[in-house]
Design a protein around this motif. Structure first.
Motif, PDB file in Angstrom:
ATOM      1  N   SER A 137      -5.641  -5.841   1.029  1.00 15.78           N
ATOM      2  CA  SER A 137      -6.373  -4.906   0.804  1.00 15.78           C
ATOM      3  C   SER A 137      -7.628  -5.240   0.591  1.00 15.78           C
ATOM      4  CB  SER A 137      -5.915  -4.181  -0.571  1.00 15.78           C
ATOM      5  OG  SER A 137      -6.371  -3.038  -0.947  1.00 15.78           O
ATOM      6  N   ARG A 184       1.888  -7.802  -4.974  1.00 16.45           N
ATOM      7  CA  ARG A 184       0.732  -7.594  -5.700  1.00 16.45           C
ATOM      8  C   ARG A 184       0.704  -8.134  -6.982  1.00 16.45           C
ATOM      9  NH1 ARG A 184       1.173  -1.725  -9.010  1.00 16.45           N
ATOM     10  NH2 ARG A 184       2.289  -3.279 -10.081  1.00 16.45           N
ATOM     11  N   LEU A 186      -3.624  -2.075   5.545  1.00 18.56           N
ATOM     12  CA  LEU A 186      -3.467  -1.620   4.100  1.00 18.56           C
ATOM     13  C   LEU A 186      -4.368  -0.238   3.772  1.00 18.56           C
ATOM     14  CD1 LEU A 186      -2.512  -4.489   1.664  1.00 18.56           C
ATOM     15  CD2 LEU A 186      -1.396  -2.385   1.925  1.00 18.56           C
ATOM     16  N   PRO A 212      -7.089   1.485   2.304  1.00 17.16           N
ATOM     17  CA  PRO A 212      -8.055   1.261   1.157  1.00 17.16           C
ATOM     18  C   PRO A 212      -8.297   2.303   0.277  1.00 17.16           C
ATOM     19  CG  PRO A 212      -9.440   1.806   3.272  1.00 17.16           C
ATOM     20  CD  PRO A 212      -7.826   1.781   3.627  1.00 17.16           C
ATOM     21  N   PRO A 270      -0.393   0.972  -4.069  1.00 15.20           N
ATOM     22  CA  PRO A 270      -0.527   0.581  -2.609  1.00 15.20           C
ATOM     23  C   PRO A 270       0.048   1.314  -1.695  1.00 15.20           C
ATOM     24  CG  PRO A 270       0.656  -1.039  -3.636  1.00 15.20           C
ATOM     25  CD  PRO A 270       0.353   0.010  -4.869  1.00 15.20           C
ATOM     26  N   ALA A 288       0.830   1.152   2.768  1.00 17.19           N
ATOM     27  CA  ALA A 288       0.687   0.245   3.976  1.00 17.19           C
ATOM     28  C   ALA A 288       1.272   1.029   5.226  1.00 17.19           C
ATOM     29  CB  ALA A 288       1.618  -1.242   3.930  1.00 17.19           C
ATOM     30  N   ASP A 295      -9.339   5.882   3.988  1.00 16.05           N
ATOM     31  CA  ASP A 295      -8.804   6.269   2.680  1.00 16.05           C
ATOM     32  C   ASP A 295      -7.979   7.396   2.392  1.00 16.05           C
ATOM     33  OD1 ASP A 295     -10.802   7.780   3.131  1.00 16.05           O
ATOM     34  OD2 ASP A 295     -11.805   7.635   1.087  1.00 16.05           O
TER      35      ASP A 295
END
Length: 621
Positions: free
Chosen positions: A318, A336, A360, A362, A369, A371, A407
């Motif tokens: 990330s 993580r 990943l 952002p 998170p 992915a 995003d």
């Protein structure tokens, strides 16, 4: 003041005005207009001074008179003054000379009062706004409008030069986003300096003015993969070594990253297959399936390590949080770091096919998170809050060739095969992450899309590279092509764009910088081997030419002449276009190496002897 007190004050003020009007009535000379019976009320209203009308408006609870009301009052007063002056001049002719002199002084006094009234008859605010409310209004103005407001009055100048306004304007334009209001004594000067510096950097970009340095570590090893973020550059080699550069602090102690104990004891050491870096963490995957993570601040020993049963096919980190996702065959693993710095596995999943690319999303942070993984012709979304990966895109017989995410959107290049080539060729599909539905489909190229950049481009723009030698920019709102640049004759391998320029790399080793609006090439640089990595920010550019052949003939590490096989090793170039890039303090790290460092022994210009001194010494002997 209480409400009842305000009402009593208004009543008392109105009584005083009425009393003064009765005691001092306005006496004017006989005039034909005064004898008209229907004009007494109008004359009485016109005889009132301007301050009386303003006072009446304030007593009635209104604010300042309107501009047309002020103009009408001024016109009536001038007409009345001329009538009174004419009547007074007629009566003064019948009086004696001393009295005429006194009347002349009274006329001058009346003229002075009239002039003062005309000066004061300008639009003004009767209500005094709080400073915070006025500041709230001024924050919607730009730099030019604030400069104009500063010329109105002293009060407006204080508002227009408030530090909070210029601080917000500075952060809104992208400068000093992590700073506070108290970090600068004058944010107006800071914004001016930042704009001047940005203009200089832009000019340096266009004219290729700056410094160029080559980042070299193991002269006898072949470069395998490169990643960069902010000021960090991470590289992996066929020797199993991983090197980290901090371009802001060349002599950082975190530059040397030690492998895990299993990889250290193995002989020969496995190649480094993938590397990733962000501002806090550096990661590397090896050919034997090992994955190591280091801290960019301390370096040294790995802070996290795990082993996969097969080779790691894809690795993603990330850009803004310590979150790592890796794919070994069809298996995906998401790790993580918690608030204490301890790494743990959030979820694992197994897909039907081998994963080819990972990214990943952002801006999601550590807590949630997300992915995106491309396996064959299907793109999956991996979320630790869901039990199974969610299918985002799947078309049978149309494999996914490249992948990128912002995003809010995911963009993927799809290869068309068979009869679907008659529908316009290969395309790029863009999906909304929140709804999971397609947003737009762009592109119609006979060649395969090799790279997409959606994360760094401006809003509603997408830039991509293709095997048909072209770099294309698409407007996602209109679904049309904005620019199409013939760039590289061996195909485009990497690309990135911002609001005004495009940087592309090709399979022939050429790096090109384009001006987006005009579609013109500004400059280019060439090195051996394909360009596999292009990454730039405001003032720096990092490119990596990585060879496809990791075991070239004659590139054995036991060879005595290490420089003979330099063409096989690949190269990392760091371009600095900042204002101080050409200063005397900007010295390459290879020029600061000492005699004991083996990787710099034949490049240390501080230890070499000038040619004229060397020739003079030989002539003396």
């Amino acid at each position: 003041m209480a409400e009842d007190e305000l009402v009593a004050f208004r009543k008392r003020w109105k009584q005083e005005l009425t009393t003064k009007k009765k005691e001092h009535p306005l006496v004017c000379a006989p005039s034909p207009s005064c004898d008209v019976p229907g004009q007494s009320a109008a004359a009485e209203s016109e005889d009132q001074p301007d301050y009386v009308s303003i006072a009446h408006s304030l007593l009635d609870g209104r604010t300042s008179p309107l501009l047309d009301r002020i103009q009408e009052e001024r016109t009536r007063r001038k007409r009345q003054y001329h009538n009174i002056t004419h009547a007074c001049s007629t009566s003064l002719q019948l009086q004696q000379q001393p009295q005429r002199k006194v009347k002349k002084d009274e006329e001058l006094l009346d003229q002075l009062i009239q002039d003062l009234n005309e000066v004061n008859d300008i639009p003004f605010f009767d209500v005094e706004l709080p400073y915070e409310l006025a500041l709230k209004i001024f924050q919607y103005l730009n730099c030019t409008e604030l400069g104009r407001c500063a010329q109105v009055s002293r009060a407006w100048r204080v508002l227009a030069e408030d530090g909070v306004l210029w601080f917000r304007m500075c952060t809104r334009e992208g400068y000093h986003r992590d700073a506070g209001v108290s970090d600068s004594p004058c944010w107006k000067s800071t914004l001016r300096d930042c704009r001047s510096s940005a203009k200089t950097v832009c000019s340096n970009w266009k004219n290729r003015v700056g410094s160029i340095s080559q980042l070299q570590f193991e002269l006898g090893k072949v470069l395998c993969d490169v990643s960069s973020c902010d000021s960090f550059v991470l590289a992996g080699y066929t020797s199993g070594d991983v090197r980290l550069w901090d371009t802001l602090h060349w002599d950082s102690t975190a530059s040397y990253l030690k492998p895990n104990s299993l990889s250290t004891n193995s002989d020969p050491r496995p190649y480094v297959s993938h590397v990733q870096v962000n501002s806090t963490v550096a990661a590397a995957a090896y050919e034997d399936g090992c994955v190591d993570l280091w801290s960019t601040e301390t370096g040294g020993e790995p802070i996290h390590h795990y082993q996969s049963p097969v080779r790691v096919q894809a690795l993603a980190l990330s850009p803004d949080s310590p979150v790592l996702v890796s794919a070994a065959g069809p298996d995906i693993r998401l790790d993580r770091a918690d608030d204490c710095g301890y790494w743990r596995t959030l979820c694992q999943a197994q897909l039907p096919k081998t994963v080819k690319s990972l990214v990943l999303v952002p801006g999601r942070g550590q807590q949630c998170p997300l992915a995106a993984a491309a396996a064959g012709e299907t793109v999956y979304l991996l979320d630790d809050r869901e039990e199974e990966p969610r299918t985002l895109h799947s078309v049978y017989g149309h494999p996914v060739t490249c992948l990128d995410a912002s995003d809010s959107h995911v963009a993927l290049g799809v290869k068309s095969t068979g009869w679907s080539m008659h529908d316009g060729g290969n395309k790029i599909h863009v999906y909304n992450l929140e709804t999971g539905k397609p947003v737009v489909c762009v592109g119609s190229s006979p060649g395969d899309f090799t790279c997409i950049n959606l994360r760094d481009t401006p809003a509603h723009l997408l830039v991509c590279g293709n095997k048909d030698r072209r770099v294309r920019v698409f407007d996602l709102r209109a679904g049309s092509s904005v620019a199409s640049l013939y760039a590289h004759h061996l195909g485009v391998t990497s690309v990135q764009a911002d609001d005004w320029k495009i940087v592309s790399g090709g399979g022939e080793g050429l790096v090109c910088v384009w001006e987006m609006r005009m579609g013109a090439k500004l400059w280019e640089m060439h090195n051996r081997h394909p360009v596999r990595h292009v990454r730039f920010n405001t003032s720096t550019l990092v490119t990596a030419n990585i060879p496809d052949d990791k075991s070239p003939r004659g590139a054995c590490i036991t060879d005595d002449d290490l420089t003979a096989h330099r063409r096989h090793r690949g190269v990392i170039c760091h371009y600095d276009f900042s204002e101080n890039a050409l200063s005397q303090d900007h010295i390459l790290p290879i020029c600061r190496s000492n005699f004991t460092e083996s990787y710099g022994y034949n490049y240390n210009i501080g230890l070499t002897v000038p040619y004229d001194r060397l020739s003079g010494s030989h002539s003396s002997h």
